[in-house]
Motif scaffolding. Sequence first.
Motif, PDB file in Angstrom:
ATOM      1  N   GLY A  65       0.857  -1.331  -0.030  1.00  0.00           N
ATOM      2  CA  GLY A  65       0.030  -0.055  -0.002  1.00  0.00           C
ATOM      3  C   GLY A  65       0.780   1.366  -0.067  1.00  0.00           C
ATOM      4  N   VAL A  66       0.309   2.465  -0.394  1.00  0.00           N
ATOM      5  CA  VAL A  66       0.803   3.496  -0.569  1.00  0.00           C
ATOM      6  C   VAL A  66       1.531   4.217   0.753  1.00  0.00           C
ATOM      7  CG1 VAL A  66       0.807   5.933  -1.276  1.00  0.00           C
ATOM      8  CG2 VAL A  66      -0.142   4.401  -2.528  1.00  0.00           C
ATOM      9  N   MET A  67       0.711   4.052   1.821  1.00  0.00           N
ATOM     10  CA  MET A  67       1.009   4.681   3.192  1.00  0.00           C
ATOM     11  C   MET A  67       1.863   3.893   3.942  1.00  0.00           C
ATOM     12  SD  MET A  67       0.206   7.536   4.746  1.00  0.00           S
ATOM     13  CE  MET A  67       0.704   8.117   6.347  1.00  0.00           C
ATOM     14  N   PRO A  68       1.805   2.404   3.942  1.00  0.00           N
ATOM     15  CA  PRO A  68       2.954   1.754   4.692  1.00  0.00           C
ATOM     16  C   PRO A  68       4.283   1.990   3.660  1.00  0.00           C
ATOM     17  CG  PRO A  68       1.004   0.285   4.606  1.00  0.00           C
ATOM     18  CD  PRO A  68       0.707   1.577   3.586  1.00  0.00           C
ATOM     19  N   TRP A  69       4.205   1.919   2.462  1.00  0.00           N
ATOM     20  CA  TRP A  69       5.565   2.126   1.698  1.00  0.00           C
ATOM     21  C   TRP A  69       6.237   3.269   2.110  1.00  0.00           C
ATOM     22  CZ3 TRP A  69       6.318   5.092  -2.748  1.00  0.00           C
ATOM     23  CH2 TRP A  69       7.618   4.932  -3.486  1.00  0.00           C
ATOM     24  N   ILE A  70       5.462   4.450   2.026  1.00  0.00           N
ATOM     25  CA  ILE A  70       5.734   5.674   2.348  1.00  0.00           C
ATOM     26  C   ILE A  70       6.387   5.936   3.684  1.00  0.00           C
ATOM     27  CG2 ILE A  70       5.300   8.058   2.528  1.00  0.00           C
ATOM     28  CD1 ILE A  70       3.482   8.053   0.401  1.00  0.00           C
ATOM     29  N   GLN A  71       5.810   5.117   4.638  1.00  0.00           N
ATOM     30  CA  GLN A  71       6.313   5.244   5.935  1.00  0.00           C
ATOM     31  C   GLN A  71       7.550   4.428   6.104  1.00  0.00           C
ATOM     32  OE1 GLN A  71       2.693   3.611   7.669  1.00  0.00           O
ATOM     33  NE2 GLN A  71       2.205   5.519   9.013  1.00  0.00           N
ATOM     34  N   GLY A  72       7.696   3.425   5.343  1.00  0.00           N
ATOM     35  CA  GLY A  72       8.626   2.511   5.558  1.00  0.00           C
ATOM     36  C   GLY A  72      10.117   3.373   5.055  1.00  0.00           C
ATOM     37  N   ILE A  73       9.701   4.321   4.137  1.00  0.00           N
ATOM     38  CA  ILE A  73      10.955   4.933   3.232  1.00  0.00           C
ATOM     39  C   ILE A  73      11.286   6.191   4.359  1.00  0.00           C
ATOM     40  CG2 ILE A  73      11.685   6.453   1.630  1.00  0.00           C
ATOM     41  CD1 ILE A  73      10.081   4.823  -0.171  1.00  0.00           C
ATOM     42  N   ASN A  98       1.177   2.277  13.779  1.00  0.00           N
ATOM     43  CA  ASN A  98      -0.177   2.617  13.818  1.00  0.00           C
ATOM     44  C   ASN A  98      -0.342   3.698  14.761  1.00  0.00           C
ATOM     45  OD1 ASN A  98      -0.864   0.656  11.834  1.00  0.00           O
ATOM     46  ND2 ASN A  98      -1.000  -1.103  13.093  1.00  0.00           N
ATOM     47  N   ASN A  99       0.550   3.769  15.635  1.00  0.00           N
ATOM     48  CA  ASN A  99       0.469   4.895  16.701  1.00  0.00           C
ATOM     49  C   ASN A  99       0.860   6.123  16.211  1.00  0.00           C
ATOM     50  OD1 ASN A  99       0.049   5.379  19.697  1.00  0.00           O
ATOM     51  ND2 ASN A  99       2.257   5.859  19.758  1.00  0.00           N
ATOM     52  N   THR A 107      -8.216   6.024  12.116  1.00  0.00           N
ATOM     53  CA  THR A 107      -8.944   4.775  12.853  1.00  0.00           C
ATOM     54  C   THR A 107     -10.230   5.230  13.526  1.00  0.00           C
ATOM     55  OG1 THR A 107      -6.964   3.367  13.166  1.00  0.00           O
ATOM     56  CG2 THR A 107      -8.849   2.998  14.717  1.00  0.00           C
ATOM     57  N   ASN A 108     -10.345   6.521  14.202  1.00  0.00           N
ATOM     58  CA  ASN A 108     -11.171   7.198  14.954  1.00  0.00           C
ATOM     59  C   ASN A 108     -12.205   7.699  13.796  1.00  0.00           C
ATOM     60  OD1 ASN A 108      -9.998   6.824  17.336  1.00  0.00           O
ATOM     61  ND2 ASN A 108      -8.797   8.704  17.301  1.00  0.00           N
ATOM     62  N   VAL A 321       3.192  10.944  10.432  1.00  0.00           N
ATOM     63  CA  VAL A 321       3.205   9.935   9.676  1.00  0.00           C
ATOM     64  C   VAL A 321       4.001   8.732  10.633  1.00  0.00           C
ATOM     65  CG1 VAL A 321       4.166   8.645   7.586  1.00  0.00           C
ATOM     66  CG2 VAL A 321       3.525  11.045   7.477  1.00  0.00           C
ATOM     67  N   CYS A 322       4.997   9.118  11.131  1.00  0.00           N
ATOM     68  CA  CYS A 322       5.605   7.903  12.059  1.00  0.00           C
ATOM     69  C   CYS A 322       5.288   7.682  13.482  1.00  0.00           C
ATOM     70  CB  CYS A 322       7.224   8.420  11.974  1.00  0.00           C
ATOM     71  SG  CYS A 322       7.917   8.836  10.334  1.00  0.00           S
ATOM     72  N   GLY A 323       4.897   8.891  14.145  1.00  0.00           N
ATOM     73  CA  GLY A 323       4.478   8.887  15.590  1.00  0.00           C
ATOM     74  C   GLY A 323       5.581   9.317  16.418  1.00  0.00           C
ATOM     75  N   TYR A 324       6.948   9.696  16.050  1.00  0.00           N
ATOM     76  CA  TYR A 324       7.811  10.346  16.951  1.00  0.00           C
ATOM     77  C   TYR A 324       8.479  11.480  15.996  1.00  0.00           C
ATOM     78  CZ  TYR A 324      10.492   6.954  14.079  1.00  0.00           C
ATOM     79  OH  TYR A 324      11.103   6.285  13.033  1.00  0.00           O
ATOM     80  N   THR A 325       8.576  12.573  16.870  1.00  0.00           N
ATOM     81  CA  THR A 325       8.608  13.770  16.176  1.00  0.00           C
ATOM     82  C   THR A 325       9.977  13.996  15.363  1.00  0.00           C
ATOM     83  OG1 THR A 325       9.739  14.773  18.238  1.00  0.00           O
ATOM     84  CG2 THR A 325       7.412  14.937  18.093  1.00  0.00           C
ATOM     85  N   GLU A 326      10.976  13.549  15.618  1.00  0.00           N
ATOM     86  CA  GLU A 326      12.108  13.371  14.837  1.00  0.00           C
ATOM     87  C   GLU A 326      11.982  13.015  13.456  1.00  0.00           C
ATOM     88  OE1 GLU A 326      12.072  12.273  17.772  1.00  0.00           O
ATOM     89  OE2 GLU A 326      12.791  13.632  19.065  1.00  0.00           O
TER      90      GLU A 326
END
Length: 589
Positions: A65-73, A98-99, A107-108, A321-326
């Motif tokens: 999927g687009v979102m998991p792929w972009i997050q992985g990069i 997912n966090n 999700t909400n 996108v990632c869940g941590y600010t850095e």
Amino acid sequence: MGAGKEVKLLLWKNWTIRRRQRVRFFMEIMWPVMLFMGLVWLRRVNPLYRQNECHFPNKAMPSAGVMPWIQGIFCNANNPCFQYPTRGESPGLVSNYNNSILARFYTNAHELLFSDPEVQQLGRLWRDLNAMSNFMDTLRTHPEQVSGRGVKVETILKDDETLTSFLLRDIPLTESVVYQLVSAQIRPEQFVFGVPALHLKDIACSLTLLERFLVFPSRRGLQAVRNAMCILTPQRLQIIEDKFYANVDFFKLFRLLPRVLDNHSEGIEIQLWVQVVSAFSDKLRELYQRNSSRELLQVMTPLFQNKLSFREVMAAASSLVCGYTEGAFSQVSSFNWYEDNNYKAFLGISSHRAQHQYTYDNSTTPFCNDMMNDLESNPITKIVWNSVKPMLMGRILYAPDSQAVRQIIRNANTTFEELERLRTMGKAWEEVAPQIWAFFQDGVQVNMIRDTICNPSVMDFIDRSLEEAPFSSKHILNFLYNGPPEDRPAELPDFDWRDLFNLTDRFIRMLNQYGDCLLLDKFVAVPDEDTITNWALDLLEDGKFWAGLVFVNMHSWTTNVPPHVKFKIRMDIDAVERTNKVLGSRPQS
């Protein structure tokens, strides 16, 4: 004498030998001691860096999927090392993020909005609005299609209407004249551009104007109505007009109007609109109270400032996108510290193909050139940019160029096609945005909605339906307000559709700016592996080579994909993370 000299010489030699043995013995003892003391001193000055067990987030392939792929990069650009098992290590799970704020907000939103039966009726509202828009367009462009047809007056009056009794008792008019009036049909094409400036007192004595707005059952009825009303005073005619508007049921009007053009049309149910909007507002209020929505607003608000550095944009995007600010510049422990190329980039040591100054890239926009120049001017961001640039702006070369290979590449290119569609939609917004603005500012349909809500009966129904909601019909009118801000009532919030439009416009245009920096037409066909090698060397000079694919058991004449596909992946050796310095941790007892 000769014998004495020989004895002395022998004694001297023995003493010299013993002395040398003592010195060597001393050195053999002291050298390890000195070395040990030196090591102790180094240990105290430079303590050992303790590297715990590392868990690396998985990097999803484009097929996930687009979102998991972009997050992985994006989220793994710094190769973060976590001391605990990641979510993606669990069976059946792909994403580690997912966090993240976007994931939790989606999700909400899916739970509250997309799964609610009443909110799903928004699709019908959109279809109703399109039907009404098409109806109004037909009235404006092809009024002849509804010529001679209209909406009968008596069908749009309230169930408890008082207009008929008022005309019979208070004016008074004869029963035949009243019958002709309530049996007449209103021509909708005369109101397509809004309510005319003419009043009943202006048209009562004119057969032409009466026939322009009303279709009477007979010519005799038209003349009877004209004769009966022309003798009335202007004040009486104005009272009749006001009484008529007070007795019109706008819910019936909107339900019957589309049937003038299509007898099978269901019309527009205003009651349903109010119910759906009320339910949707309740769900939106509940969604706004969730932590994900508040965090989303908190992160997104600074993005609409005029001047933001790339690092600030990346920090906000990473938090989303990632869940941590850095994010890509994560302060989470990274395992990229052992790469020699990162040391060289940080220290400014140029490789054989590195450039001392940034070279303008004519294949992209000035905004992207400024961004890349800023990234390459900072040693820290340059490390990250060098690792992600081939993915964002690089090419994927493949060989051979055959029908079977193109079939495989077509399936692999679906992710980039989805991104291209998103970018096309963003570009389309820039073209249709002025039309959307004109539609809400002075559109006939929106003006009709404003006039409808201003009707006392409609406003009373909306207010009764929204008794428990935090807004009323006045707030709806305030949101649709198109006048100057200084004329807005002081008790209403200073926010309308124009603020939402400007917010959306700035966000989409910002995405379009960064989207122009992506190369989505990545796959390029070449004849053979030698061509891949030669072309890759040229692309490496600009950091635009991502990978090369060589399909070993296929040829340029291959038309069908074989059952077992054999291929090689050719990549830049400096872009592949090394494994020779990564050692397995010893299990603890």
